[in-house]
Enzyme design. Structure first.
Site: not given
Lengths: 323, 322
Positions: A120, A51
């Protein structure tokens, strides 16, 4: 008008923009559908799970004339790229004195309510709002999702697109053709007179459902969706609250230093809005706890329709003047 | 690739300019004429100049917190650099960036960076752009030995190798990451050894020998231009001064014999000896180069001092593009 899902609307936005502008490239670990077939492997890049480098590559390629779309998939993965978001993307144009533009779009899902547990299920958009250099969109309907994402891709700045997980399969009408929704323009999703509910993402839908239920009790709710968090359309939100005199702000991020807090401050700092408030501002937000996994616990952590109704009753009860 | 007289003179001039620019920056910071932090590049000049002497304007670099040398070697205007250090409107960033954020996109200098390792991903993006453009342009990413301990370094080498990006990773191993010796931070002091894990060439060069750096970087740049992918080039070098200073230079903590041994390998003196020995430049010509550098720096300071401070009403200008 045809009805499509939120996810399909987002996919259409990317595909239409890629057809329109060959400088757009997309980078992600995976894609919905098969965009390589239409756009080829040079523009559709399957990436390593990296990322930080992807986030910075978006900036680097943008500064060199391309228009990258970097999909972090889930916002929680973007935390691995904090340097590139916080130190680079949000500051790069300003700190270099505006000598280059960085038209990059960062996409991610956000929010809880689907059993993904603590990491999440987060909604950290206020962390990005704080940086003062990123535009941020947070749509609540398929039409807004498509129109805002297309505007984000055409914007000449880094834009973060927060795409609510609970809305992915929600369907709604989306206009045909080149449907654009401008960044920085809120929308009144339902007109009313007694209480304004400012909802974000999934909670716009919930606010509309509550508004419908409260009609039976003779309570008229106006629902406002900011749609964009940076720049925030404070004028539209204030205008609604000036009309109703009461406001409940609903979001699934915890209240501390949240978008809901920012909206509250924008309302009460404005003399013309403050003067006509009939009751204190109420926020309905997540309990400040890591979102738990087990369904009863997760439901207890996140706001629900009863919480919204309770807050509506409270601002009516708190009112200095009766309805 | 023997260098002609003009090329050697240009290299020498650029190295001296870099050194004198940063020696002057230290003086200006002590005098309170400039602000914030100064990270002098003195001692490392052969790396920036050896690498950038292989470049076209359309090639791009990313830099570090110790970035003045990279800016000058890539062709930035020292007057606008100096104005930026002075915080004036004619600086590269209109006074908004300062020493750690000088950039000149017009010459392919994509920015100094205050975050160790922060430029590596951005450089990969520039290299991706060059690959998509297909014109044979190359990106060089300068970073230090300290950045090799950052995750961004490994992410960058990995994706650059997988995608065969036209990029040269140039590690300036100046033996210290901030104040920690390289052997304290890394199990192997050869940063270039990391190249093996990513299946790209890894080359160690004497970073105090501009001609060796030039040749090694030339190979890596040519490889990238041919579309054969990235390389990792490590220049072993040494910074003569402290890591960073604010109002006053911090006390020296490194061994004095270590400093002396590196100063004995002064990259500028070595190039001068080479040029003299090869009969390429006379002592008088080299003296003229130094005088010209001094005049140019005087001019840069005068330019900076004549430039106005930014108007606070322009605080929000450049936040967002139209």
């Amino acid at each position: 008008m045809r009805e499509i899902s939120f996810q399909k609307a987002l996919d259409e936005a990317v595909a239409e923009e890629m057809r329109r502008d060959p400088r757009i490239i997309v980078m992600a670990t995976d894609f919905t559908g098969d965009p390589v077939k239409e756009f080829g492997p040079a523009r559709v890049r399957f990436t390593p799970i990296s990322e930080a480098v992807l986030t910075g590559m978006g900036l680097g390629a943008a500064g060199c004339g391309f228009r990258p779309i970097v999909n972090w998939r889930m916002v929680t993965f973007s935390f691995v790229a904090m340097d590139q978001i916080v130190n680079q993307a949000s500051k790069i144009r300003y700190m270099f004195g505006g000598q280059a533009d960085f038209p990059v779009t960062y996409r991610c899902t956000t929010g809880g309510g689907i059993g993904l547990a603590a990491q999440h299920s987060q909604s950290p958009y206020s962390m990005w709002m704080h940086l003062a250099g990123l535009k941020i969109i947070l749509p609540s309907t398929p039409a807004d999702a498509k129109g805002l994402l297309k505007s984000a891709i055409r914007d000449n700045n880094p834009v973060v697109s927060f795409e609510c997980s609970r809305l992915a399969t929600v369907t709604g009408p989306v206009p045909d053709g080149d449907h654009l929704v401008p960044i920085g323009v809120a929308e009144v999703k339902r007109a009313g007179t007694d209480v304004t509910i400012v909802g974000l993402a999934y909670y716009v839908q919930e606010a509309l459902a509550v508004a419908e239920e409260l009609v039976r009790e003779g309570i008229s709710i106006e629902v406002v969706d900011p749609r964009t968090l940076v720049p925030m359309d404070a004028d539209t939100v204030r205008a609604s609250v000036r009309k109703t005199g009461r406001v409940v702000i609903v979001d699934e991020a915890p209240a501390t230093c949240s978008a809901a807090s920012e909206i509250s401050a924008l309302l009460v700092e404005d003399p013309d809005t403050f003067r006509v408030l009939k009751a204190p501002v109420r926020r309905v937000c997540a309990v400040p706890v890591p979102v738990p996994y087990s369904p009863p616990l997760e439901r207890a952590a996140l706001p629900n329709r009863d919480d919204i109704k309770t807050a509506v009753y409270a601002v009516l009860k708190d009112s200095l003047r009766p309805v | 690739m023997a260098l002609d007289k003009a090329q050697l003179a240009q290299m020498l001039r650029t190295m001296i300019l870099i050194r004198e620019f940063d020696e002057l920056a230290i003086q200006l910071r002590v005098a309170g004429k400039i602000y914030g932090a100064v990270h002098p590049y003195v001692g490392q000049e052969a790396v920036a100049v050896g690498v950038c002497s292989n470049f076209k304007v359309s090639d791009r670099v990313t830099s570090t917190h110790r970035g003045h040398g990279h800016c000058i070697a890539k062709g930035a205007d020292i007057r606008r650099m100096m104005a930026e250090l002075f915080g004036r409107v004619d600086g590269y960033c209109k006074g908004k960036g300062g020493s750690m954020h000088i950039a000149d996109f017009a010459v392919g200098m994509l920015g100094a960076n205050g975050i160790v390792g922060g430029g590596l991903p951005i450089a990969c993006g520039a290299a991706l752009a060059a690959q998509l453009e297909g014109k044979g342009d190359v990106t060089v990413c300068f970073f230090g030995d300290g950045a090799a301990a950052e995750g961004e370094f490994h992410e960058a080498l990995n994706i650059a190798s997988v995608w065969k990006l036209p990029i040269v990773f140039v590690c300036e191993n100046n033996q210290y990451a901030a104040n920690n010796a390289v052997a304290v931070q890394h199990p192997r002091v050869d940063i270039a050894a990391h190249a093996g894990a990513y299946q790209i060439p890894g080359v160690v060069a004497d970073g105090n020998d501009v001609l060796e750096v030039y040749a090694a970087a030339g190979d890596a740049v040519a490889r990238a231009r041919r579309g054969e992918g990235p390389s990792l080039l490590e220049g072993k070098t040494y910074r003569w001064h402290f890591h960073a200073m604010r109002a006053t230079p911090p006390p020296e903590t490194r061994p004095s014999d270590e400093i002396a041994s590196w100063k004995a390998r002064d990259p500028i003196a070595r190039l001068e000896q080479h040029a003299l020995g090869a009969g390429a430049l006379s002592a008088a010509e080299m003296s003229a180069i130094r005088e010209r550098v001094k005049a140019d720096l005087d001019d840069a300071v005068a330019f900076a001092e004549a430039s106005p401070f930014p108007d606070p009403k322009d605080l929000l200008v450049d936040m967002f593009a139209e």
